[in-house]
Structure formats: structure tokens, C-alpha cells
Scaffold this motif. Sequence first.
Motif, PDB file in Angstrom:
ATOM      1  N   UNK A   1      -3.576 -22.295   0.858  1.00  0.00           N
ATOM      2  CA  UNK A   1      -3.244 -22.023  -0.540  1.00  0.00           C
ATOM      3  C   UNK A   1      -3.083 -20.515  -0.683  1.00  0.00           C
ATOM      4  N   UNK A   2      -1.932 -20.080  -1.193  1.00  0.00           N
ATOM      5  CA  UNK A   2      -1.659 -18.631  -1.285  1.00  0.00           C
ATOM      6  C   UNK A   2      -2.332 -18.071  -2.530  1.00  0.00           C
ATOM      7  N   UNK A   3      -3.226 -17.092  -2.304  1.00  0.00           N
ATOM      8  CA  UNK A   3      -4.018 -16.540  -3.410  1.00  0.00           C
ATOM      9  C   UNK A   3      -3.427 -15.250  -3.969  1.00  0.00           C
TER      10      UNK A   3
ATOM     11  N   UNK B   1     -11.832 -23.860   3.073  1.00  0.00           N
ATOM     12  CA  UNK B   1     -12.403 -22.959   2.068  1.00  0.00           C
ATOM     13  C   UNK B   1     -12.472 -21.508   2.483  1.00  0.00           C
ATOM     14  N   UNK B   2     -12.220 -21.213   3.773  1.00  0.00           N
ATOM     15  CA  UNK B   2     -12.228 -19.810   4.229  1.00  0.00           C
ATOM     16  C   UNK B   2     -11.044 -19.041   3.658  1.00  0.00           C
ATOM     17  N   UNK B   3     -11.337 -17.805   3.241  1.00  0.00           N
ATOM     18  CA  UNK B   3     -10.248 -16.943   2.777  1.00  0.00           C
ATOM     19  C   UNK B   3      -9.917 -15.960   3.888  1.00  0.00           C
TER      20      UNK B   3
ATOM     21  N   UNK C   1      -3.108 -13.104   1.166  1.00  0.00           N
ATOM     22  CA  UNK C   1      -4.461 -13.674   1.191  1.00  0.00           C
ATOM     23  C   UNK C   1      -4.343 -15.169   0.939  1.00  0.00           C
ATOM     24  N   UNK C   2      -4.902 -15.957   1.859  1.00  0.00           N
ATOM     25  CA  UNK C   2      -4.792 -17.416   1.719  1.00  0.00           C
ATOM     26  C   UNK C   2      -6.168 -18.065   1.846  1.00  0.00           C
ATOM     27  N   UNK C   3      -6.295 -19.235   1.225  1.00  0.00           N
ATOM     28  CA  UNK C   3      -7.511 -20.043   1.407  1.00  0.00           C
ATOM     29  C   UNK C   3      -7.140 -21.230   2.277  1.00  0.00           C
TER      30      UNK C   3
ATOM     31  N   UNK D   1       2.602 -17.316  -4.686  1.00  0.00           N
ATOM     32  CA  UNK D   1       1.205 -17.219  -5.118  1.00  0.00           C
ATOM     33  C   UNK D   1       0.831 -18.384  -6.034  1.00  0.00           C
ATOM     34  N   UNK D   2      -0.391 -18.896  -5.813  1.00  0.00           N
ATOM     35  CA  UNK D   2      -0.846 -20.047  -6.600  1.00  0.00           C
ATOM     36  C   UNK D   2      -0.268 -21.362  -6.124  1.00  0.00           C
TER      37      UNK D   2
END
Length: 261
Positions: free
Chosen positions: A229-231, A246-248, A240-242, A213-214
Motif C-alpha cells: 500500500x503506497x503511503x 504491516x511493515x513500513x 514509503x509503502x506498507x 498514494x493511498x
Amino acid sequence: MTREMLDRDAIRRHLPAHPWAERVEVLDTVGSTNLYLKRLAADGAAHGSVVLAERQTAGRGRLGRSFLSESGVGVYLSVLLRPNCPPKSLMSLTAQTAVAVRRAIGACCGVLPQIKWVNDLLLNGKKICGILTELSMEADGDRVRYAIVGIGVNCNQNRGDFPAPLAGIASSIFAETGVWVDRNRLAAGIIRAVSELTETDWLAEYRSACVNLGRQIRILSPDGEQTAFALSVDEEGALLVRDPDGNVRRINSGEVSIREI
Ligand code: BTN
């Protein structure tokens, strides 16, 4: 260092009055404890049945991979669950199990591994445990007949025991910490922790222990490779990734594995 064998009575001594203690079976050699337990499940074995083996000749991993399971150095264990619920309720079972095994290792060995989404436990960035959950469904697909949770922990191997291509990626609790693992005690701790799994108290710990994450990650799927990018991780254990645009989005573990960048 003495190499104690896995021993049913020793495991049971660490599980006083536990309802699953009498359902523990220890084998010397088996192809895969998951497959062996699947056969017992088909014959009606009870919720909480547990099979361990000193050694697996065909240990199974996620995504069709194998899991190296040498004699005398690991805990290779499968648990049968009959939760009587729809499959959706078990989406997070693998992630919950990662938290349970992390707790058991913490209590037995004094170290808390990190988690690599979705099913790997790491010490010093090296994989020391993998988890493979397999479900059997009722014919209508609405309910789970049973789930088998397979857990493989590398306990007392030396670093040099892992052949290429695992060398550098896999390791053991002993190799990373110097702590010699009492495998019977750890097995009992894992059985207890899995029996105490609840749907409510795992997610915060999972998120705080999750190394991904992060960070930027690579997502490997049958469709190819993407960066993201792992959110976060949600209640169903999905990541959940971005995306770079920019789409999540959520990714389920099914056919996917991730790597650090
Ligand atoms: C993975 O890392 O991809 C999952 C590995 C799971 C290994 C365990 S060992 C006990 C059980 N029996 C198996 O055949 N696999 C699981």
C-alpha cells in the motif's frame, strides 16, 4: 495543423536573458540526446547545456527500456547539470524534475498532469512524459561529476500513433486534451523550470499530484513482484509503502517499477 520544427532561435526567444539560452543546441536526428550530451559533458560542456532533437533513433528509458521518439511530435530534451554535491543530494532529482515539467506543461498547455512514481507524467491515466536521470561520479564516488536529466514529452501525436505494446498506455498532450502544443514554447518552459529547481518547494506538489498514494500497488523488481500500500513520498523521492504484514519500508526507484492494482 502546422507542424512547426523545433528551432533554436524560437526557443531562445522564449528565454530572454536566461543564462542557459545560449547553451541550447537543436539536432535533427540523434541516437539519444542523453548519450550525445554525455559526450559533450566529457569534453567539458557547461552547467545548463541543453540538447534537443526532432527525433531519436535510440531514445533511452529507465530500466533499459526504449523511448519512442518520432519526428515532429515530441520534445526530447537533455539538460546537463554540474551541481558539485554528493550523490545523496541528488536522490530526488528525478522527482523534482517531474514537478518542474508538470509546471511547464501547466503554463504552456493549461493542463496539469498527474505523476506516477517516480518519473512518469500522466494525462487521463496515460503516460505523456518520461524522465531519465543519469549521473557521472568522480573516481572516489563522493561527488557527482555531472548529472544529465533527460525528458521526453509526447506532444502532438494522435492516439493511433502509438504501436503495441504502447497503445493504451502512452498518449500525448494533444490526444488527451485537444491542445496543440507549441513545442518550442514548451521546451523553453521546461528549460526554465529545470533551471529553477530547488530542493525545498517540490515535495508537497509531488505528493498531491502522485496517483499512487493511498492505493494498493504492485512492486516489480529483479527479485519478483510484491503487493503493498503506497503511503507517501519522502524528501529523497523514495516511496514509503506498507507491506501486507504491516511493515513500513522505503523503496528507491533504482531497479524498481510499480503498477496499479
Ligand atoms: C522513461 O520513461 O523510462 C524515461 C524516458 C526518458 C526519455 C528521454 S527523451 C530525451 C532523453 N534522451 C533519451 O535517450 N532519453 C531521455
